[in-house]
Design a protein around this motif. Structure first.
Motif, short mmCIF file in Angstrom:
data_model
loop_
_atom_site.label_atom_id
_atom_site.label_comp_id
_atom_site.label_asym_id
_atom_site.label_seq_id
_atom_site.Cartn_x
_atom_site.Cartn_y
_atom_site.Cartn_z
N GLY A 183 1.08 -1.40 -0.47
CA GLY A 183 0.09 0.25 -0.21
C GLY A 183 0.90 1.15 -0.11
O GLY A 183 0.35 2.60 -0.21
N GLY A 184 2.33 0.98 -0.14
CA GLY A 184 3.11 2.37 0.22
C GLY A 184 3.25 2.62 -1.10
O GLY A 184 3.57 1.78 -2.58
N PRO A 185 4.66 3.75 -1.26
CA PRO A 185 5.04 4.01 -2.31
C PRO A 185 5.67 2.83 -3.73
O PRO A 185 5.59 3.02 -5.02
N THR A 186 6.12 2.54 -2.80
CA THR A 186 7.51 1.40 -3.14
C THR A 186 6.56 -0.17 -4.24
O THR A 186 6.40 -0.13 -4.86
N GLY A 197 17.21 5.06 6.48
CA GLY A 197 17.28 3.97 5.52
C GLY A 197 16.10 4.42 4.67
O GLY A 197 16.70 3.89 2.86
N SER A 198 15.07 4.49 5.01
CA SER A 198 14.10 4.91 3.50
C SER A 198 14.06 6.03 3.36
O SER A 198 14.53 6.45 4.40
N ALA A 199 13.27 6.58 2.13
CA ALA A 199 13.27 7.68 1.58
C ALA A 199 12.41 8.57 2.44
O ALA A 199 12.98 10.44 2.43
N SER A 200 11.67 8.51 2.89
CA SER A 200 11.28 9.86 4.36
C SER A 200 11.98 9.52 5.33
O SER A 200 12.14 10.57 5.43
N HIS A 201 13.28 8.56 5.92
CA HIS A 201 13.94 8.64 6.36
C HIS A 201 15.00 9.73 6.11
O HIS A 201 15.51 10.76 6.47
N ASP A 228 7.03 12.37 2.58
CA ASP A 228 6.52 11.18 1.85
C ASP A 228 6.56 11.70 0.54
O ASP A 228 5.94 12.35 -0.46
N GLN A 229 6.78 9.69 -0.55
CA GLN A 229 6.51 10.46 -1.67
C GLN A 229 5.24 10.80 -3.10
O GLN A 229 3.97 9.87 -2.19
N THR A 230 5.38 11.52 -4.07
CA THR A 230 3.68 11.37 -4.08
C THR A 230 3.26 10.71 -4.47
O THR A 230 0.92 10.41 -4.47
C1 MLT Z 1 10.05 5.54 2.10
O1 MLT Z 1 10.11 6.20 2.98
O2 MLT Z 1 11.32 4.33 1.63
C2 MLT Z 1 9.29 3.94 0.88
O3 MLT Z 1 7.97 5.09 1.32
C3 MLT Z 1 8.45 3.01 2.44
C4 MLT Z 1 6.82 2.84 1.29
O4 MLT Z 1 7.43 2.41 0.23
O5 MLT Z 1 6.54 2.53 2.16
#
Ligand code: MLT
Length: 314
Positions: free
Chosen positions: A27-30, A147-151, A190-192
């Motif tokens: 359900g997340g962006p990845t 290590g996440s994009a949001s981090h 967070d990613q669009t």
């Molecule tokens: C991220 O922050 O790395 C991604 O948004 C994680 C995700 O896909 O849930």
């Protein structure tokens, strides 16, 4: 016989479903990129694609699973910028990014947005900046783990703003979004691909985008960039790529890369991704050599930034 076997193995590949490991929660962006891409890959690859979500530790658990999987082309990893940030963040990472994977090609770049819980008393970036300043030491920032994009985006945001926040890690930004909507956390970068729908529905406060140019997607066009809002030079966009375990036969790697190039031209894939602010990489960048060179350059770019932040996981 070996040649014959390899040849015949290729002739049959793929002869069973292929698993795409997504190293974050569904359900997340990845996950969104993976499911859209799997749809576009089905025909050119001639295989059923199964998505397996393996969340945790900022995507490194899923990446480790693929690094250790059989190199037969039936387990691949769809990951993002975390491939370049984890080496600097995880001191006992269970794989070597540049040695333990075959590089199957880059996919897209996805901008990020700075969003807040619906009850946050700030309705513009300027008001948010004031609120953050007045609440130093009390702000909860959600992310998907070290290590996440949001981090990464949150790290840069805090260091640029000189405002250390309490980070609340999740197995992905899908569960993080649920808590933001419920008001359990204050803000998130967070990613669009994950935030556009919530912004369009007016369910979250939207403050800015992390790219240096404003976005064109209708729901995002009105958002200022962080760069123009005073965080000079702030520029983060999240790239995604496809990987297989080291040792996957070259003929298989080339077959998947060729199918990926076709999938990235798929008009439906373009429409779905672009509606969410993603930009598909140009055909020239999708080759395996450039993919590996790009990741190496990104590891060298983000290493010092991460070192300066002094955040590690053992
Ligand atoms: C991220 O922050 O790395 C991604 O948004 C994680 C995700 O896909 O849930």
């Amino acid at each position: 016989l070996a040649v014959l076997t390899a040849g015949s193995a290729l002739a049959e590949y793929p002869e069973k479903p292929i698993t795409i490991v997504v190293p974050f929660a569904a359900g997340g962006p990845t996950d969104k990129v993976a499911r859209d891409l799997a749809e576009a890959l089905r025909k050119p690859l001639g295989a059923t694609l199964i998505i397996e979500n393996v969340g945790g530790a900022g995507g490194t658990l899923g990446a480790t699973k693929v690094a250790k999987a059989a190199p037969d082309g039936y387990t691949v990893l769809l990951h993002h910028i975390g491939m370049a940030t984890s080496p600097g963040l995880y001191r006992n990472l269970q794989y070597k990014t540049l040695d333990d994977f075959e590089y199957l090609g880059l996919i897209n770049e996805v901008p990020m947005t700075l969003i807040g819980r619906p009850t946050l008393p700030a309705n513009s970036y300027a008001e948010l900046a004031k609120w953050l300043d007045a609440n130093k030491g009390k702000v909860n920032l959600a992310n998907a783990g070290l290590g996440s994009a949001s981090h990464l985006c949150g790290l840069l945001f805090q260091s640029t703003l000189k405002n250390d926040m309490t980070t609340v890690p999740y197995k992905g930004t899908a569960p993080a979004m649920n808590d933001l909507l419920g008001g359990q956390v204050d803000i998130m970068c967070d990613q669009t691909t994950n935030t556009t729908g919530q912004i369009e529905a007016g369910k979250v406060k939207a403050y800015a985008v992390t790219t240096t140019k404003r976005l064109t997607a209708p729901a995002l066009a009105k958002l200022p960039t962080l760069d123009e809002s005073g965080l000079k030079g702030f520029n983060v966009s999240i790239w995604h790529g496809l990987y297989a375990p080291k040792g996957t036969p070259k003929a298989v790697v080339d077959k998947v890369n060729a199918a990926l190039k076709v999938a990235l031209q798929d008009p439906d894939f373009h429409k779905r991704q672009e509606a969410l602010g993603a930009v598909i990489v140009t055909d020239a960048r999708v080759n395996t050599a450039d993919h590996k060179k790009f990741v190496e350059a990104e590891i060298n770019k983000w290493g010092p930034i991460i070192k300066a932040a002094g955040q590690y996981a053992d």
